[in-house]
Design a protein around this motif. Structure first.
Motif, short mmCIF file in Angstrom:
data_model
loop_
_atom_site.label_atom_id
_atom_site.label_comp_id
_atom_site.label_asym_id
_atom_site.label_seq_id
_atom_site.Cartn_x
_atom_site.Cartn_y
_atom_site.Cartn_z
N ARG D 298 0.83 -1.21 0.00
CA ARG D 298 0.00 0.00 0.00
C ARG D 298 0.87 1.25 0.00
O ARG D 298 0.65 2.18 -0.78
N SER D 299 1.83 1.27 0.90
CA SER D 299 2.72 2.44 0.93
C SER D 299 3.48 2.55 -0.37
O SER D 299 3.69 3.65 -0.89
N GLU D 341 3.57 7.88 6.22
CA GLU D 341 3.23 7.13 7.43
C GLU D 341 4.30 7.28 8.51
O GLU D 341 4.00 7.20 9.69
N ASP D 424 -1.23 8.30 3.98
CA ASP D 424 -0.74 6.98 4.39
C ASP D 424 -0.86 6.91 5.91
O ASP D 424 -0.12 7.56 6.62
MG MG Z 1 2.46 1.34 4.75
#
Ligand code: MG
Ligand code: ATP
Ligand code: ATP
Ligand code: MG
Lengths: 375, 327, 324, 503
Positions: D298-299, D341, D424
């Motif tokens: 995802r990141s 994130e 994120d």
């Molecule tokens: Mg991530």
């Protein structure tokens, strides 16, 4: 061979500390001092137009054991090439090698970059290279002694010049009269030309370099005797900017400075400029035979003197090595004359076509490649 | 549900900013007092002006070094760059006055170019700048000796030397106003303005956290490279002033890199980046110059000087670091 | 992602040894074409002596750099140590051990000072050690006009000039010191903690490492190594020399050797074995250039370029590794 | 040890702490009994982490007393606390990326044999510890820097356990954990509890607090509001005490179909080292949620879109125009914003002021010659809008709590009026109050026409916020889910129990 640092604790025999000059250096050796001062007035033997072949008070030694058929391989362990004096000298030496081209088949030069440790390794390294003679210009007197001794033991004829070593083993040690002579000439001039008891600023390059230490210790003796007031002894690191700042601050602090002595000519021009920039007359000063100083001396009409430590001494080791390999006698030690540039003979040394940091006393005008090689 | 309400933040508190410079200012004042006690006319316009003029090169180098340090890097090459520039200038000018200005331009361009190379190697090849500029230091010193065969050649024209040596005469109130000081004032002002500009703030951010900066759209490589170029430019100007002040020599720039870095640290700038002001860096340089002058006036024995200098620097840095890292 | 790739390639041959091998091979070839011999006895001995001097400092320097610090005072410590050793011996063998002890004690004391300045007063190591260097410089400049003291003959004959085949005793000493430091880094708490402090001091602190103590010890060890270099140099030179450290550029060269050896200047990564390689590389380049009689200034240019290039290669590799 | 020991294991009395004259903790009392899980909750900046650091020796308190195991203690540093038997899992990672798992776990107290570090024992003990937590796949000699965030969190936990502490502090241990790892942690906490170890548990996730704790202490503005048995607490009470006001509903309304506009950002066949075959449409006005397990990419997707590690294959279009996003700067210029994130490492410029942090992107990407004052005013307003709590906007951002730092980062991007926002884990480690403020902000931005992509590991948040969801697995899009899907749907796609076709 003279032994500049052989008797380090001899300072008790030195004259009492005078005003501002501090304790006498442990490098000061009264006997050497007397000896050198006497040499200043001695008449050299040898060809008059070739001071690099002249000898003061020769004491010849036999070299028959080293006799060998040419052409030769000559090896040179150099302390460094890190200042104009050594550069000019080394070029002179190379030119001399070229001039003797038919007798020298190979000339090996190793530069120790000013590192004792490297020079020791260099000398050791050269021993494995089949040299016929070894020339050493030691980086530091005491510390190179073991390496030079090792070279002597290997059976090579060893010629040491400029700085000495603490051993008799080299065939000869070549240098001009030396530091005491230099320091003494400058200091005497400055103290005689300035007003009695006036203020002298002594500018030095670095502490701890034996040649420079002897110069200062002789100057100290002269200043103490003349009873002048040495207001400061400062190290400039050979940096002209630092020199100007120091001189400037001394002028401001003392109002006037009546004389400037220096242990080497590198920053003489900067010192003169500091007086000019402060709008003050330039006091009696000594420099060296570098052309920028000679030119300024003439242009500005300074009261000046230039004791020298001639770069022509770089020719002599080659000559000496070849003589030794021929089995001819050479003088050991080989003391070269050390002329002083004065107002009278200034013009004969001042060649405006050479670069400013060239040394007038190079004795190189008759060598191959002059003047281009030195430009 | 209404969460989006405006609640302005409390107004700026004046405490954080000036705190960094206070210890340095205190030291500066103490040094000044000590000097004037010994040499009352030091503060007279004429001598003060000339002192400031001759301090200009180090102050400019400190400013240049500041850009690099605050962006998180080091520039150890400035001293050798100054030497190289002075030697090159002498050889190119060769005492011919008409070549002065072209050579000045060449020097400035050369400074920028060396900075550019430092910057590119550091950012593109990811070599720590300590190493890049240490290597550059060796290369420059070696190259300039090699190029000039071990002894500087040629000479600087009087026109060139004017920048570092001469002054505007008969300035009202001040008497003489060294060119070097005028150049310093102009460049220092520009530098301060630059640090207040967007570029300056971004530069500090880069020094603090390059990752964040990168992810906020900053061209980190380019920003750092520009910092190196500014340092190179400062070195070029310093070379012009030093060459003018004292002429050609291989010693022209010796040790200046350490002087500049020491000055910057004295000025409360953190090595590693992201913190400290350019004014602090320049005041740090001034402090250092004052310290040298102080030793001249007090006649500290030449050989003992490094000890005194080292002790005072350690003391001063300890004092200023102590203030900023309370925990 | 396979689990294997998570593992560190456990202690790979540092790249510097590859560079060393290539340098020696190429150098050997060029020197031979030039009509010389790179690996004759006297050249090898000289090379190993140069390496021993630089290596002893560089290994010490590795420790402080690993810990995220730096020591710019080593050059002065070396000079000081030669003097302390040679003056105490004063040419007699009787004072040999006390002299060595004293020299090392003095060195360690300087290291202690460095360490305290860095940890207690929180002065950046660059400035702190530069400042301590100045303090020592003043002492040396003021107290010594030139070489002083005489090294005991036994020491000169053993450490200074004794060798086994082409390998000088001093080089064996270097190998021993390197091994000891390697062992300390890999197998003692001090070593683990030092690398941690260099990697991230806050993490180390919060994990219960006494950062200050670790760094002080590292600084003392570094100075001890410099002191050892001094003793070795005294044994080579036959006396104490107040400028031998600075003239030898031991401060910057030791740092260069460390980073060429693959230790990160920021700390936390690297080791003494790489440093040994870095030292040998620098010494080999010196030896090759010596054989070729390359101009010292040209050599300096090349040296600068090599330092940059070596580190650029490491950076490239690290980048590629991170990308895997 | 009995369940209700007469003496508490830890007794804090009147703990106070100020930073630069700002009172962060004020007269806090707190007890932990052996075998008790004591939860501490509060808003961002309430002082939870500070209190935990005081207990674990990281900070020295200005006032108050610490009594541990019946003896009054003064901790000069973390080492003292460790010696006394207190371990802590920090909110921010405390690991050395260059070292192995085992070296990290035993840092500071390496097992020794005959004076030397016993490598073998260190490895085997680390393996045992990891097994205790239920993590069997992680090699003890792996280099920590190469692990994902979740695995690092596991290492962090193992590191605290290695101390054999009698009191274990967990400061947001689950912030980086996926659900199945949270389950493992639950098991671990219970086991520790049975061994009579006291636990201090800090979390913003109220479910965890209710699931695990015996008692709850609420902190607000550095003061203790209340301590109560968990059985007597309700979520609403807690939130009210923490925030000081009621929060009516958790998630703002979703976009109505007519609010959703044209495709703003489209990716076809996007791929790079970590991603393959990414097809994605992001429309103006919608919030597109991205779900998946840790390490599912995802990141990597957000970073590819923002040009950090760009797509090497495939096509990206923005508003229909093919665009190459080769660097963060290019992405920013194309109207994209990215809230990372890793706040500490990539979000903030720690030693710069709040204002400088908020202005960073504007200055870097759109420097202006004039109008700087107006820009500053605007950013100040934005800071106020997102309700940053700081001593002033010239305060260094590192002194702000995590949540407030995140708000400043948000303000930084809002200043650029981005059209596409990539979030994120935007609410990681953020308290309920701030969390819903950020949720509202996200929704408002979408309503104003921005296209929002939001990555979240918290399933309720993901389900509550998204108009549509993509679930990722192994660097690909495993499937798409409409609003109103259940947690089971997401998990099924994420772990791959349903095929893409079936989804
Ligand atoms: Mg991530
Ligand atoms: N430092 C790293 N080195 C090597 N591979 C990594 C690294 N970080 C992540 N990866 C791998 O890259 C892929 C994508 O990771 P990414 O961080 O994008 O996943 P994510 O779903 O966002 O997880 P997280 O929530 O942990 O960030 C995964 O296979 C992951 O294991
Ligand atoms: N080292 C520090 N220096 C100055 N201020 C600090 C420092 N550490 C924390 N603070 C301040 O102390 C307050 C409490 O911070 P703390 O980290 O304890 O909050 P928290 O409750 O853990 O918040 P979060 O839930 O966001 O982690 C915050 O206002 C923060 O700005
Ligand atoms: Mg917290």
């Amino acid at each position: 061979t003279d032994e500049p640092a052989a008797t380090p604790s001899d300072s008790s025999s030195a004259p009492a500390a005078g005003a501002g000059t501090g304790e006498q250096s442990k490098f000061f050796v009264q006997a050497d001092y007397d000896n050198e001062l006497a040499l200043l007035d001695a008449a050299p033997t040898g060809p008059a137009d070739k001071p690099w072949e002249q000898v003061l008070n020769p004491t010849m030694v036999d070299t028959a054991t080293f006799k060998k058929a040419g052409p030769h391989k000559i090896c040179f362990s150099n302390a460094a090439l890190n200042n104009p004096w050594r550069q000019v000298g080394f070029k002179t030496m190379q030119a001399e090698v070229e001039a003797q081209g038919d007798r020298i088949k190979e000339f090996v030069h190793v530069d120790a970059e000013g590192k004792d440790q490297k020079q020791i390794a260099d000398i050791n390294d050269l021993l494995g290279k089949g040299c016929d003679a070894l020339i050493v210009s030691p980086n530091t007197t005491a510390t190179l002694t073991p390496a030079v001794e090792a070279a002597c033991k290997a059976g090579l004829p060893v010629v040491v010049f400029d700085r000495g070593v603490d051993t008799d083993c080299p065939v000869t040690f070549i240098n001009p009269i030396g530091g005491y002579g230099f320091g003494h000439v400058g200091a005497e001039f400055v103290s005689q030309r300035m007003k009695p008891g006036g203020k002298v600023l002594a500018l030095r390059i670095l502490p701890g370099v034996d040649v420079l230490e002897t110069r200062w210790s002789a100057a100290k003796v002269a200043f103490d005797k003349a009873q002048v007031d040495v207001v400061g002894v400062e190290f400039t690191d050979g940096d002209p900017a630092k020199t100007k700042k120091i001189v400037n601050d001394y002028i401001q602090r003392h109002g006037t400075i009546d004389g400037v002595w220096m242990d080497a000519g590198a920053v003489a021009v900067a010192a003169v400029e500091a007086f000019q920039d402060a709008g003050q007359p330039v006091p009696p000063i000594n420099g060296e035979d570098q052309l920028d100083f000679l030119k300024m001396w003439k242009d500005e009409g300074l009261t000046a003197i230039a004791p020298t430590y001639p770069t022509y001494q770089w020719r002599t080791p080659i000559i000496a090595a070849l003589r030794i390999l021929d089995g001819q006698q050479v003088s050991a030690p080989w003391k070269l004359p050390q002329p002083t540039i004065t107002q009278e003979n200034l013009d004969s040394y001042l060649d405006p076509n050479m670069p400013p940091l060239h040394y007038a006393m190079c004795g190189c005008t008759d060598l191959p490649g002059y003047p281009q090689r030195w430009k | 549900m209404q969460l989006v309400k405006r609640r302005p933040l409390p107004p700026q508190l004046a405490r954080v900013r000036s705190g960094g410079l206070l210890p340095l200012l205190a030291i500066l004042v103490v040094l000044l007092v000590l000097i004037t006690v010994r040499q009352p006319d030091f503060l007279a316009p004429a001598s003060l002006m000339s002192f400031l003029g001759r301090s200009a090169p180090l102050i400019l180098l400190a400013a240049g070094q500041y850009f690099v340090i605050v962006s998180g890097e080091f520039d150890l090459s400035v001293g050798s760059l100054v030497t190289a520039q002075v030697v090159v200038a002498a050889r190119l000018i060769d005492s011919d006055p008409s070549r002065t200005w072209p050579v000045v331009l060449v020097l400035l361009a050369g400074g920028l170019a060396v900075g550019l190379v430092n910057g590119l190697i550091t950012t593109r090849l990811r070599v720590p700048s300590f190493i890049t500029t240490l290597g550059m230091f060796l290369i420059l010193v070696g190259a300039v000796y090699l190029w000039s065969n071990g002894a500087p050649k040629g000479g600087l024209s009087e026109e060139f030397r004017r920048f570092g040596r001469r002054a505007f005469e008969d300035v009202p109130l001040l008497g003489r106003m060294p060119y070097a000081l005028v150049i310093l004032l102009i460049l220092a002002t520009l530098a301060v303005l630059l640090m207040r500009s967007d570029f300056g703030r971004v530069l500090v951010a880069v020094g603090d956290n390059p990752r964040t900066a990168e992810l906020s759209g900053v061209r980190v490589h380019r920003t750092r490279t520009i910092a190196f170029m500014l340092s190179g430019l400062a070195a070029a100007v310093a070379a012009i002033l030093i060459g003018g002040y004292s002429g050609v020599s291989f010693q022209a720039g010796a040790g200046l890199e350490f002087g500049a870095i020491t000055a910057v640290v004295l000025g409360g700038v953190a090595l590693g980046g992201g913190r400290g002001s350019i004014v602090g860096a320049m005041l740090g340089a001034l402090t250092l110059e004052l310290l040298f002058t102080l030793m001249n006036f007090y006649g500290v024995s030449g050989a003992l000087r490094p000890t005194v200098q080292g002790a005072i620097i350690l003391f001063a840095v300890a004092v200023s670091t102590r203030r900023s890292t309370s925990r | 992602m396979s689990l294997l790739s998570l593992r560190a390639a456990r202690r790979p041959v540092p790249g510097v040894f590859v560079a060393l091998a290539i340098t020696l091979a190429v150098g050997w070839l060029i020197v031979m074409i030039d009509g010389g011999q790179l690996f004759n006895q006297s050249t090898t001995v000289s090379l190993l002596h140069v390496a021993a001097g630089l290596g002893l400092v560089a290994v010490g320097q590795t420790l402080v750099i690993l810990g995220g610090s730096l020591d710019l005072s080593v050059a002065y410590v070396i000079s000081l140590s030669t003097l302390v050793a040679a003056e105490t011996m004063n040419g007699s063998d009787g004072a040999l051990l006390p002299a060595i002890g004293l020299a090392l004690t003095v060195s360690a004391a300087v290291g202690l000072l460095n360490g305290l300045l860095v940890t207690r007063l929180r002065i950046n190591a660059f400035i702190a050690t530069l400042g301590v260097g100045l303090l020592l410089k003043g002492y040396l400049d003021n107290g010594y006009d030139g070489p002083a003291g005489t090294t005991s003959p036994t020491l000169v004959q053993t450490l200074g000039y004794q060798r086994i085949g082409p390998v000088p005793l001093s080089f064996l000493l270097l190998v021993a010191v390197t091994a000891a430091c390697w062992f300390a880094l890999a197998r003692t708490r001090f070593g683990h903690h030092l690398v941690a402090v260099g990697g991230d001091p806050e993490v180390a602190r919060l994990s219960g490492v006494r950062n200050d103590r670790v760094l002080v010890v590292a600084h003392m060890l570094c100075s001890l190594c410099a002191g050892l270099t001094g003793i070795y140099l005294a044994s080579r030179l036959g006396s104490g020399a107040p400028r031998v450290g600075t003239e030898g550029l031991y401060d910057l060269e030791s740092i260069a050797a460390v980073v060429i050896g693959g230790t990160a200047l920021a700390g936390g990564r690297g080791g003494v074995v790489g440093t040994l390689g870095g030292v040998l590389l620098l010494a080999s380049i010196d030896a090759i250039f010596n054989q070729l009689e390359v101009d010292a200034f040209f050599k300096q240019v090349i040296r600068g370029a090599i330092i940059i290039a070596a580190v650029a290669v490491y950076a490239r590799r690290a980048m590629r590794k991170a990308a895997v | 040890m009995s369940d209700r020991a007469p003496v508490p294991l830890l007794a804090l009395r009147g703990i106070g702490k100020s930073f630069y004259g700002v009172r962060v903790l004020d007269g806090v009392d707190l007890d932990v009994a052996p075998g008790e899980v004591h939860a501490v909750v509060g808003e961002n900046g309430a002082g939870k982490s500070t209190l935990m650091k005081i207990v674990s020796g990281g900070y020295v308190p200005d006032g108050g007393t610490i009594e541990f195991a019946g003896r009054s203690c003064v901790f000069g540093g973390p080492r003292d606390a460790q010696r006394a038997g207190i371990g802590i899992i920090h909110q921010e990672f405390n690991l050395l990326p260059e070292r192995t798992v085992a070296e990290n776990v035993y840092l500071g107290h390496e097992p020794k044999r005959r004076g030397l570090v016993d490598r073998r024992q260190m490895l085997s003990r680390t393996r045992d510890l990891l097994a205790t937590i239920g993590e069997t796949t992680l090699p003890a000699d792996a280099v920590v820097g190469r692990l994902g965030v979740a695995q690092q969190q596991v290492v962090e936990i193992a590191k605290a356990l290695a101390l054999d502490a009698r009191l274990l502090i967990m400061d947001e241990p689950t912030a980086a954990l996926a659900d199945h790892e949270v389950e493992l942690l639950y098991g671990l906490v219970r086991r520790l509890q049975q061994q009579g170890i006291g636990l201090l548990y800090v979390s913003h996730r109220l479910t965890e607090v209710f699931d695990l704790s015996d008692r709850i202490t609420v902190l607000k503005d550095g003061r203790r509001v209340q301590t109560m048995p968990t059985t007597e607490a309700t979520a609403e009470d807690l939130v009210r005490q923490m925030v000081g006001r009621e929060l009516s509903s958790y998630y703002p309304d979703r976009a109505a179909p007519e609010d959703i506009g044209a495709v703003r950002l489209a990716v076809r066949g996007g791929g790079n080292r970590k991603l393959r075959d990414i097809d994605l449409d992001l429309r103006a006005g919608e919030v597109l949620g991205i779900g998946g397990l840790q390490g599912s990419g995802r990141s990597a997707l957000a970073r590819a879109l923002f040009g950090v590690e760009p797509f090497t294959t495939g096509l990206v279009t923005i508003d229909g125009k093919p665009t190459r996003l080769r660097s963060p700067r290019a992405a920013t210029r194309a109207g994209i914003a990215y809230v990372t994130e890793d706040r500490k490492g990539e979000g903030i410029v720690a030693r710069q002021s709040v204002l400088d942090n908020a202005l960073l992107a504007s200055r870097a990407v759109f420097p202006v010659r004039s109008g700087r004052a107006a820009r500053t005013v605007r950013v100040r307003e934005l800071l106020a809008t997102v309700e940053v709590r700081a001593a002033g906007d010239d305060q260094e951002i590192r002194f702000l709590s995590g949540g407030n730092q995140q708000k400043v980062v948000l303000a930084r991007w809002l200043a650029l009026d981005p059209l596409i926002l990539l979030f994120d884990e935007p609410t990681r480690g953020i308290d309920v109050g701030a969390k819903s403020a950020i949720h509202d902000l996200v929704r408002q931005l979408a309503r104003a026409g921005a296209a929002v992509l939001m990555i979240s590991s918290e399933l309720p948040e993901l389900l509550g916020m998204s108009d549509r969801m993509l679930v990722m697995r192994d660097g690909r899009v495993a499937g798409e889910l409409p609003a109103g899907s259940t947690e089971e749907d997401v998990v099924a796609l994420a772990v791959g129990t349903v095929s893409e076709a079936a989804a």
